[in-house]
Design a protein around this motif. Structure first.
Motif: not given
Length: 566
Positions: A514-532, A553-563
């Protein structure tokens, strides 16, 4: 008022003097005289009274004078009565002037006796004496002077006398001035000293140059009050005939209640002749005039070698112009040099006879070259004005043998220069060596500290890795039926974000997204998916909520890594 004080002091002093034992002294201006030569015998006492002398029948008293003086200095009173006799001897031999008797206050005291030696001379016989001589300071110095022709009716006059009328260049002569006044002296003022166009060394001989003393003297059948004004020792430095200008002074007097005031008194104008020193000046003469003795001593050994030192001591004792002599120098042959400056001890004092005393020199001499030495290190000659001739002092020869040779001063200077250069070079190399050793020590210390302390460790930049590839490979290696899949996925996610952001201190959490993802070049949409997704993992791990299979669990994690890669 001042005259009254002087009178009271004189009466009081005379009373005190009469109450004490008398001190009576008999002295002569010379202990050795020539036949026909005038000299003086002085009888003095420190109490008022009367006395006389007796002389052998070979002596003739041609004149006599009397006087008294009172002195007050620093609160101390002194009183003196004098009888001065001008005497002439008619035959040679050794004679005794018997003790004189002094009568005072109903008492008597005796003086000492005197011995006078009379030698052959060219003095004037008594029957040819046509002049009477007078010296206002006769008890102190020199040959008596001719008495100025002063009328006996004169009430006041100044007496300017010289101890000699004729002197040689460098011979001391004394100038004295005194005021004679027929009346009570109460003050003196406006003193104008004498002048003379003569190059000479001058010394004031008065012991008390501030206070004056008033005395009484008989002169020409009258009694005068007297005030001595000056007494100078001069040593002429040039020949010629010279006349002194008179001195003058105002004398305050009182002869009665209404007879008082000031009188201007001028002296006579004496003259002197300064004779040049005779020709035929001997070697070693450097201006010494008077009588001198020279003592020379050596402490040189009979056999010496180069480098040895020895002493030469020279002691000059004299009366005359000894205080004006130039510094003594030695005449040294080749092979000997002075070792430093000589030590000089000067014990010369100025008196009415001129300079009197000794000057001692201590020379240190060094042998620099061997050889046979036989020489006189100095010569000394002086002119004796009494004998009117030069006197050569006999100085003993200095004899010894020496061997060896010291290096020359030039060679010694060259060697000293070389030694100095070598010393400087050695110091430079020493400094360089110490500097290198210091650097080596410093590097060694740094190396040691780096090996043994985290404080000095140099952190190397971590090699950039493909976080996505590493994470996907790690997820592909997991088995869906592994009971530890949930923890493994959580670790892979944590490592992924560390590699992806190059942040070693990163701690993935919901708050972080919520507070620091944008400082590490993470897209806001992707950051929300990672947060969930991260929230789901935390719920599955701690609350047993939001369950999904390990494969999901594994598949969902791979999908977020690719995004995240996109």
């Amino acid at each position: 008022m001042r005259s009254v004080i002087i009178l009271i002091c004189s009466m009081l002093l005379a009373t005190l003097a009469m109450a004490q034992d008398a001190k009576v002294t008999l002295k002569a201006s010379k202990s050795e005289v020539a036949v026909g030569e005038q000299f003086r015998i002085i009888l003095s006492a420190d109490v008022n009274g009367n006395g006389d002398i007796s002389v052998p029948r070979e002596f003739q008293i041609i004149s006599q004078m009397s006087g008294s003086s009172t002195k007050i200095f620093n609160g101390q009173h002194s009183f003196e009565v004098t009888r001065t006799y001008v005497v002439i001897a008619n035959a040679k031999g050794e004679f005794t002037i018997p003790a004189a008797t002094w009568t005072y206050n109903g008492k008597t005291a005796k003086s000492n006796s005197l011995k006078i030696k009379v030698v052959e001379g060219a003095g004037t016989p008594p029957n040819q004496q046509q002049q009477q001589y007078y010296d206002p300071f006769g008890s102190f110095f020199g040959t008596p002077q001719q008495q100025p022709q002063t009328p006996s009716s004169e009430k006041h006059f100044g007496m300017f006398a010289t101890s000699k009328r004729e002197v040689y260049v460098g011979e001391p002569v004394i100038l004295s001035g005194k005021v004679y006044f027929d009346g009570q002296i109460v003050d003196i003022a406006d003193f104008e000293p004498y002048k003379i166009d003569l190059m000479a060394h001058k010394t004031d001989l008065r012991s008390d140059k501030v206070n004056i003393s008033v005395g009484r003297e008989d002169y020409g059948g009258k009694t005068y009050q007297t005030v001595p004004l000056f007494e100078d020792l001069i040593i002429p430095q040039q020949a010629g005939a010279y006349t002194f200008t008179p001195f003058s002074i105002k004398v305050g007097y009182q002869r009665g209640f209404f007879d008082r005031g000031y009188k201007l008194i001028k002296s006579n104008e004496p003259s002197i002749t300064v004779l040049p020193l005779p020709k035929g000046v001997p070697s070693g003469f450097d201006g010494a005039v008077g009588t001198f003795k020279v003592d020379v001593k050596y402490d040189a050994k009979a056999q010496m070698q180069a480098g040895d030192v020895f002493g030469i001591t020279v002691k000059i004792e004299g009366t005359g112009n000894v205080h004006l002599l130039k510094a003594l120098e030695l005449n040294l042959p080749e092979g000997l040099v002075l070792y430093g400056d000589p030590k000089v001890e000067n014990k010369v004092k100025i008196s009415r006879k001129g300079g009197q005393g000794t000057i001692a020199y201590d020379f240190i001499v060094q042998v620099v070259k061997g050889g046979e030495f036989n020489f006189k290190p100095l010569e000394f000659a002086y002119f004796n004005p009494e004998l009117k001739r030069y006197e050569q002092v006999n100085v003993p020869d200095l004899k010894f043998e020496a061997t060896g040779e010291l290096i020359s001063e030039q060679k010694a200077a060259e060697l000293a220069q070389i030694q100095e250069e070598e010393k400087v070079s050695s110091q430079v190399w020493k400094s360089i060596t110490l500097g290198l050793l210091g650097l080596l020590f410093l590097f060694g210390l740094i190396y040691f500290l780096r090996k043994n302390s985290n404080l000095f460790k140099i952190k190397t930049k971590k090699r950039k890795v493909d976080a996505h590839a590493v994470a996907l490979k790690a997820l592909g290696a997991l088995h869906s039926n592994d009971a530890q899949t949930l923890d493994a996925v959580e670790k892979i996610i944590l490592q992924f974000f560390k590699d992806f952001t190059s942040n070693e201190k990163l701690l993935v959490s919901v708050v972080w997204f919520e507070q620091e993802a944008s400082q590490h070049k993470i897209n806001t949409e992707h950051a929300q998916l990672w947060r969930a997704h991260f929230s789901t993992i935390q719920a599955m791990k701690y609350a047993n909520f939001g369950q999904m299979s390990s494969a999901e669990l594994i598949g969902k994690t791979k999908e977020l890594v690719e995004k995240t890669r996109s």
